[in-house]
Design a protein around this motif. Structure first.
Motif, PDB file in Angstrom:
ATOM      1  N   PRO A  95      -7.840 -21.394 -44.175  1.00 60.61           N
ATOM      2  CA  PRO A  95      -8.571 -22.015 -43.304  1.00 60.61           C
ATOM      3  C   PRO A  95      -8.216 -22.121 -41.681  1.00 60.61           C
ATOM      4  CG  PRO A  95      -7.765 -23.522 -45.125  1.00 60.61           C
ATOM      5  CD  PRO A  95      -7.453 -22.003 -45.243  1.00 60.61           C
ATOM      6  N   SER A  96      -7.111 -21.773 -41.418  1.00 63.48           N
ATOM      7  CA  SER A  96      -6.612 -21.934 -39.999  1.00 63.48           C
ATOM      8  C   SER A  96      -7.207 -20.569 -39.285  1.00 63.48           C
ATOM      9  CB  SER A  96      -5.061 -21.982 -39.915  1.00 63.48           C
ATOM     10  OG  SER A  96      -4.553 -20.745 -40.380  1.00 63.48           O
ATOM     11  N   ILE A  97      -7.855 -19.855 -39.983  1.00 63.20           N
ATOM     12  CA  ILE A  97      -8.461 -18.636 -39.410  1.00 63.20           C
ATOM     13  C   ILE A  97      -9.905 -18.774 -39.326  1.00 63.20           C
ATOM     14  CG2 ILE A  97      -9.166 -16.071 -39.337  1.00 63.20           C
ATOM     15  CD1 ILE A  97      -6.246 -15.578 -41.007  1.00 63.20           C
ATOM     16  N   ASN A 130     -29.271 -12.460 -30.637  1.00 64.95           N
ATOM     17  CA  ASN A 130     -30.380 -13.648 -30.707  1.00 64.95           C
ATOM     18  C   ASN A 130     -31.186 -13.484 -31.971  1.00 64.95           C
ATOM     19  OD1 ASN A 130     -31.732 -11.350 -29.464  1.00 64.95           O
ATOM     20  ND2 ASN A 130     -33.358 -12.517 -29.027  1.00 64.95           N
ATOM     21  N   TYR A 131     -31.301 -12.495 -32.752  1.00 69.51           N
ATOM     22  CA  TYR A 131     -31.781 -12.323 -34.061  1.00 69.51           C
ATOM     23  C   TYR A 131     -30.986 -12.606 -34.988  1.00 69.51           C
ATOM     24  CZ  TYR A 131     -35.884 -10.244 -31.660  1.00 69.51           C
ATOM     25  OH  TYR A 131     -37.092 -10.091 -31.025  1.00 69.51           O
ATOM     26  N   TYR A 132     -29.729 -12.186 -35.002  1.00 69.46           N
ATOM     27  CA  TYR A 132     -28.817 -12.200 -36.043  1.00 69.46           C
ATOM     28  C   TYR A 132     -27.677 -13.298 -35.876  1.00 69.46           C
ATOM     29  CZ  TYR A 132     -31.260  -7.985 -37.220  1.00 69.46           C
ATOM     30  OH  TYR A 132     -32.205  -7.039 -37.226  1.00 69.46           O
ATOM     31  N   GLY A 133     -26.864 -13.068 -35.334  1.00 67.62           N
ATOM     32  CA  GLY A 133     -25.849 -14.039 -34.857  1.00 67.62           C
ATOM     33  C   GLY A 133     -25.182 -14.754 -36.046  1.00 67.62           C
ATOM     34  N   GLN A 134     -24.881 -14.009 -37.013  1.00 68.48           N
ATOM     35  CA  GLN A 134     -23.999 -14.464 -38.078  1.00 68.48           C
ATOM     36  C   GLN A 134     -23.006 -13.691 -38.265  1.00 68.48           C
ATOM     37  OE1 GLN A 134     -26.325 -14.645 -41.905  1.00 68.48           O
ATOM     38  NE2 GLN A 134     -27.928 -15.859 -40.733  1.00 68.48           N
ATOM     39  N   ILE A 135     -21.660 -14.370 -38.846  1.00 69.02           N
ATOM     40  CA  ILE A 135     -20.355 -13.692 -39.138  1.00 69.02           C
ATOM     41  C   ILE A 135     -20.110 -14.137 -40.457  1.00 69.02           C
ATOM     42  CG2 ILE A 135     -19.267 -15.272 -37.801  1.00 69.02           C
ATOM     43  CD1 ILE A 135     -17.281 -12.822 -36.975  1.00 69.02           C
ATOM     44  N   ARG A 136     -19.565 -13.301 -41.515  1.00 69.98           N
ATOM     45  CA  ARG A 136     -18.783 -13.579 -42.781  1.00 69.98           C
ATOM     46  C   ARG A 136     -17.323 -12.975 -42.943  1.00 69.98           C
ATOM     47  NH1 ARG A 136     -22.639 -16.657 -42.028  1.00 69.98           N
ATOM     48  NH2 ARG A 136     -24.602 -16.603 -43.110  1.00 69.98           N
ATOM     49  N   VAL A 137     -16.802 -13.935 -43.616  1.00 72.87           N
ATOM     50  CA  VAL A 137     -15.416 -13.416 -43.962  1.00 72.87           C
ATOM     51  C   VAL A 137     -15.166 -13.432 -45.506  1.00 72.87           C
ATOM     52  CG1 VAL A 137     -12.877 -14.246 -43.626  1.00 72.87           C
ATOM     53  CG2 VAL A 137     -14.777 -14.983 -42.011  1.00 72.87           C
ATOM     54  N   PRO A 142      -8.524 -12.483 -45.255  1.00 75.58           N
ATOM     55  CA  PRO A 142      -9.281 -13.053 -43.740  1.00 75.58           C
ATOM     56  C   PRO A 142      -9.474 -12.150 -42.816  1.00 75.58           C
ATOM     57  CG  PRO A 142      -6.945 -13.650 -44.317  1.00 75.58           C
ATOM     58  CD  PRO A 142      -7.260 -12.932 -45.478  1.00 75.58           C
ATOM     59  N   ASP A 143      -9.006 -10.843 -42.977  1.00 76.48           N
ATOM     60  CA  ASP A 143      -9.155  -9.663 -42.103  1.00 76.48           C
ATOM     61  C   ASP A 143     -10.337  -8.759 -42.173  1.00 76.48           C
ATOM     62  OD1 ASP A 143      -7.003 -10.419 -40.423  1.00 76.48           O
ATOM     63  OD2 ASP A 143      -5.275  -9.188 -41.878  1.00 76.48           O
ATOM     64  N   LEU A 154     -18.777  -3.853 -40.749  1.00 73.12           N
ATOM     65  CA  LEU A 154     -17.566  -4.174 -41.502  1.00 73.12           C
ATOM     66  C   LEU A 154     -16.283  -3.869 -40.909  1.00 73.12           C
ATOM     67  CD1 LEU A 154     -16.506  -5.380 -44.272  1.00 73.12           C
ATOM     68  CD2 LEU A 154     -16.334  -2.931 -45.066  1.00 73.12           C
ATOM     69  N   SER A 155     -15.497  -5.086 -40.813  1.00 69.59           N
ATOM     70  CA  SER A 155     -14.017  -5.003 -40.234  1.00 69.59           C
ATOM     71  C   SER A 155     -13.049  -5.028 -41.230  1.00 69.59           C
ATOM     72  CB  SER A 155     -14.251  -5.976 -38.941  1.00 69.59           C
ATOM     73  OG  SER A 155     -12.882  -5.819 -38.404  1.00 69.59           O
ATOM     74  N   ILE A 156     -11.944  -4.163 -41.194  1.00 67.12           N
ATOM     75  CA  ILE A 156     -10.954  -4.559 -42.130  1.00 67.12           C
ATOM     76  C   ILE A 156      -9.675  -4.914 -41.150  1.00 67.12           C
ATOM     77  CG2 ILE A 156     -11.909  -3.067 -43.951  1.00 67.12           C
ATOM     78  CD1 ILE A 156      -9.755  -0.981 -42.954  1.00 67.12           C
ATOM     79  N   ASP A 157      -9.926  -5.212 -40.002  1.00 66.41           N
ATOM     80  CA  ASP A 157      -8.681  -5.384 -38.909  1.00 66.41           C
ATOM     81  C   ASP A 157      -8.922  -6.796 -38.309  1.00 66.41           C
ATOM     82  OD1 ASP A 157     -10.545  -4.597 -37.222  1.00 66.41           O
ATOM     83  OD2 ASP A 157      -9.341  -2.866 -36.323  1.00 66.41           O
ATOM     84  N   GLY A 158      -9.594  -7.856 -38.727  1.00 71.39           N
ATOM     85  CA  GLY A 158      -9.899  -9.132 -38.114  1.00 71.39           C
ATOM     86  C   GLY A 158     -10.857  -9.057 -37.069  1.00 71.39           C
TER      87      GLY A 158
END
Length: 174
Positions: A95-97, A130-137, A142-143, A154-158
């Motif tokens: 949760p610090s990330i 302006n349409y999407y603006g979402q991020i998920r972990v 956490p990376d 999709l990102s695998i490096d943070g």
């Protein structure tokens, strides 16, 4: 009456705990497992018959550590100036990330490793913000970060680089 409201009685009554101005609402909220730490993204937006204003100085990222009694606007490492939509997510496994995807001339994906006090831009990725603006972990890594945009990123490096995997959002994302 735009803002973030809280109830202590199961919804019978509500109290505004975060408000910026008449043109700014709260677009996204991330709640830590402790139930006291929350991040709220405000978004200055006003639709009119002839168009809309999307973004401005009211847009920003906020944090409370006391369940919403007091809020602090987060700025260290985040882009200044007129800002649009912001999405925010806390890594459940650490949760610090905290991640934010920010619509701004100098926006993109930002990451905090100290619970939101300081931020670093990871990449400029943020199509159609302006349409999407979402991020998920990812719930366990956490990376691994997902941006559900026009295409799934999709990102695998943070959040530094993104690929476009085939298919829908993996189920391991919160």
């Amino acid at each position: 009456e735009r803002g973030l409201y809280r109830t202590h009685d199961g919804g019978a009554s509500w109290k505004k705990v975060l408000g910026v101005d008449v043109n700014t609402g709260v677009i996204d909220v991330a709640i830590a497992d402790d139930g006291r730490t929350l991040f709220a993204a405000t978004y200055e937006r006003r639709r009119r018959a002839f168009g809309f204003v999307g973004g401005g100085p009211g847009s920003g990222l906020w944090r409370t550590r006391d369940g919403g009694d007091s809020w602090m606007r987060l700025t260290k490492g985040l882009p200044a100036g007129n800002t649009g939509r912001i999405g925010v997510a806390i890594a459940k496994s650490n949760p610090s990330i905290v991640y934010a995807v920010i619509e701004n001339r100098k926006g993109g994906v930002f990451r905090s490793d100290d619970g939101g006090t300081t931020w670093k831009r990871q990449s400029r990725t943020n199509e159609r913000a302006n349409y999407y603006g979402q991020i998920r972990v990812d719930l366990t890594n956490p990376d691994r970060v997902c941006l559900p945009l026009t295409n799934l990123h999709l990102s695998i490096d943070g959040g530094k680089t993104f690929t476009l995997p085939v298919g829908s959002a993996p189920v391991f994302f919160d």
